[in-house]
Design a protein around this motif. Structure first.
Motif, PDB file in Angstrom:
ATOM      1  N   TRP A   1       2.667  33.157 -34.029  1.00 56.01           N
ATOM      2  CA  TRP A   1       1.275  33.592 -34.040  1.00 56.01           C
ATOM      3  C   TRP A   1       1.261  35.033 -33.564  1.00 56.01           C
ATOM      4  O   TRP A   1       1.971  35.376 -32.608  1.00 56.01           O
ATOM      5  CB  TRP A   1       0.428  32.768 -33.079  1.00 56.01           C
ATOM      6  CG  TRP A   1       0.134  31.383 -33.535  1.00 56.01           C
ATOM      7  CD1 TRP A   1       0.818  30.255 -33.210  1.00 56.01           C
ATOM      8  CD2 TRP A   1      -0.912  30.977 -34.402  1.00 56.01           C
ATOM      9  NE1 TRP A   1       0.255  29.166 -33.824  1.00 56.01           N
ATOM     10  CE2 TRP A   1      -0.810  29.590 -34.565  1.00 56.01           C
ATOM     11  CE3 TRP A   1      -1.930  31.658 -35.075  1.00 56.01           C
ATOM     12  CZ2 TRP A   1      -1.695  28.869 -35.355  1.00 56.01           C
ATOM     13  CZ3 TRP A   1      -2.813  30.937 -35.853  1.00 56.01           C
ATOM     14  CH2 TRP A   1      -2.682  29.551 -35.985  1.00 56.01           C
ATOM     15  N   ARG A  34      -1.433  38.865 -33.494  1.00 59.60           N
ATOM     16  CA  ARG A  34      -2.715  39.494 -33.787  1.00 59.60           C
ATOM     17  C   ARG A  34      -2.478  40.851 -34.445  1.00 59.60           C
ATOM     18  O   ARG A  34      -1.665  41.632 -33.967  1.00 59.60           O
ATOM     19  CB  ARG A  34      -3.537  39.670 -32.511  1.00 59.60           C
ATOM     20  CG  ARG A  34      -3.948  38.334 -31.919  1.00 59.60           C
ATOM     21  CD  ARG A  34      -4.881  38.518 -30.730  1.00 59.60           C
ATOM     22  NE  ARG A  34      -5.380  37.235 -30.281  1.00 59.60           N
ATOM     23  CZ  ARG A  34      -6.451  36.632 -30.781  1.00 59.60           C
ATOM     24  NH1 ARG A  34      -7.138  37.196 -31.743  1.00 59.60           N
ATOM     25  NH2 ARG A  34      -6.845  35.465 -30.327  1.00 59.60           N
ATOM     26  N   LEU A  89      -6.201  37.121 -36.255  1.00 57.16           N
ATOM     27  CA  LEU A  89      -5.169  36.198 -35.792  1.00 57.16           C
ATOM     28  C   LEU A  89      -4.428  35.657 -37.009  1.00 57.16           C
ATOM     29  O   LEU A  89      -5.039  35.122 -37.925  1.00 57.16           O
ATOM     30  CB  LEU A  89      -5.791  35.054 -34.989  1.00 57.16           C
ATOM     31  CG  LEU A  89      -4.818  34.011 -34.424  1.00 57.16           C
ATOM     32  CD1 LEU A  89      -3.829  34.657 -33.453  1.00 57.16           C
ATOM     33  CD2 LEU A  89      -5.593  32.895 -33.740  1.00 57.16           C
ATOM     34  N   HIS A 106      -0.920  33.508 -38.570  1.00 56.32           N
ATOM     35  CA  HIS A 106       0.224  32.625 -38.363  1.00 56.32           C
ATOM     36  C   HIS A 106       1.219  32.884 -39.479  1.00 56.32           C
ATOM     37  O   HIS A 106       0.852  32.890 -40.654  1.00 56.32           O
ATOM     38  CB  HIS A 106      -0.183  31.153 -38.375  1.00 56.32           C
ATOM     39  CG  HIS A 106       0.977  30.243 -38.129  1.00 56.32           C
ATOM     40  ND1 HIS A 106       1.736  29.714 -39.141  1.00 56.32           N
ATOM     41  CD2 HIS A 106       1.525  29.813 -36.969  1.00 56.32           C
ATOM     42  CE1 HIS A 106       2.704  28.980 -38.619  1.00 56.32           C
ATOM     43  NE2 HIS A 106       2.598  29.026 -37.300  1.00 56.32           N
TER      44      HIS A 106
END
Length: 172
Positions: free
Chosen positions: A97, A99, A136, A138
């Motif tokens: 993950w 940002r 965000l 993934h």
């Protein structure tokens, strides 16, 4: 006068074209009847949705086409890479993950950036945080987060800023 009549007949030519082509593709037919229905729908539907289409932004089409080609190429390459990763040993996957900081809070730019990230296999946008000014993301497998962020910003965000004539930090 002539331009006014044209605008009344085709308030959104791009939407009209899209509806017409979509209808023909969905019907898999170029029969005269289907062409007539497609043209009628291409005239009627944009008039019906005109109140919902508030503003069509001015964009640089040549840069938009170049970005579309980059995204299509990336989708093909990512499909191959993801297939190899998924079919290979699970030890090679490094899900992460992270940002991606945004250079603007322009709605079109950030929404399209999130869509491009999600469309490219191996990554998915989990959300746009307007307060933090980031997206965000993934990744199915990521070895270098900073390199992935830089790649997203240079390959997608920078061209989107140019396409919509947005300076870094501009608001929508």
């Amino acid at each position: 006068m002539m331009q006014s009549q044209f605008n009344r007949l085709l308030p959104h030519p791009f939407v009209s074209s899209l509806v017409t082509v979509s209808w023909l593709m969905l019907n898999h037919s170029l029969d005269p009847f289907d062409i007539t229905v497609a043209l009628l729908l291409g005239l009627i539907i944009p008039k019906l949705v005109q109140p919902f289409i508030i503003h069509t932004p001015k964009i640089q089409w040549s840069k938009a086409i170049m970005l579309i080609l980059v995204v299509l190429k990336d989708i093909i390459i990512s499909n191959i890479r993801v297939a190899k990763q998924v079919l290979g040993p699970m030890d090679n996957l490094h899900p992460k993950w992270y940002r991606v900081p945004l250079d603007t809070d322009h709605d079109y730019v950030n929404t399209l950036l999130a869509m491009i990230i999600t469309t490219t296999p191996g990554t998915v946008t989990a959300g746009i945080d307007q307060e933090r000014g980031d997206i965000l993301v993934h990744a199915l497998s990521c070895d270098d987060i900073e390199a992935d962020i830089l790649d997203i910003k240079t390959r997608y965000e920078a061209p989107l800023l140019e396409i919509f004539n947005v300076k870094q930090g501009d608001n929508a």
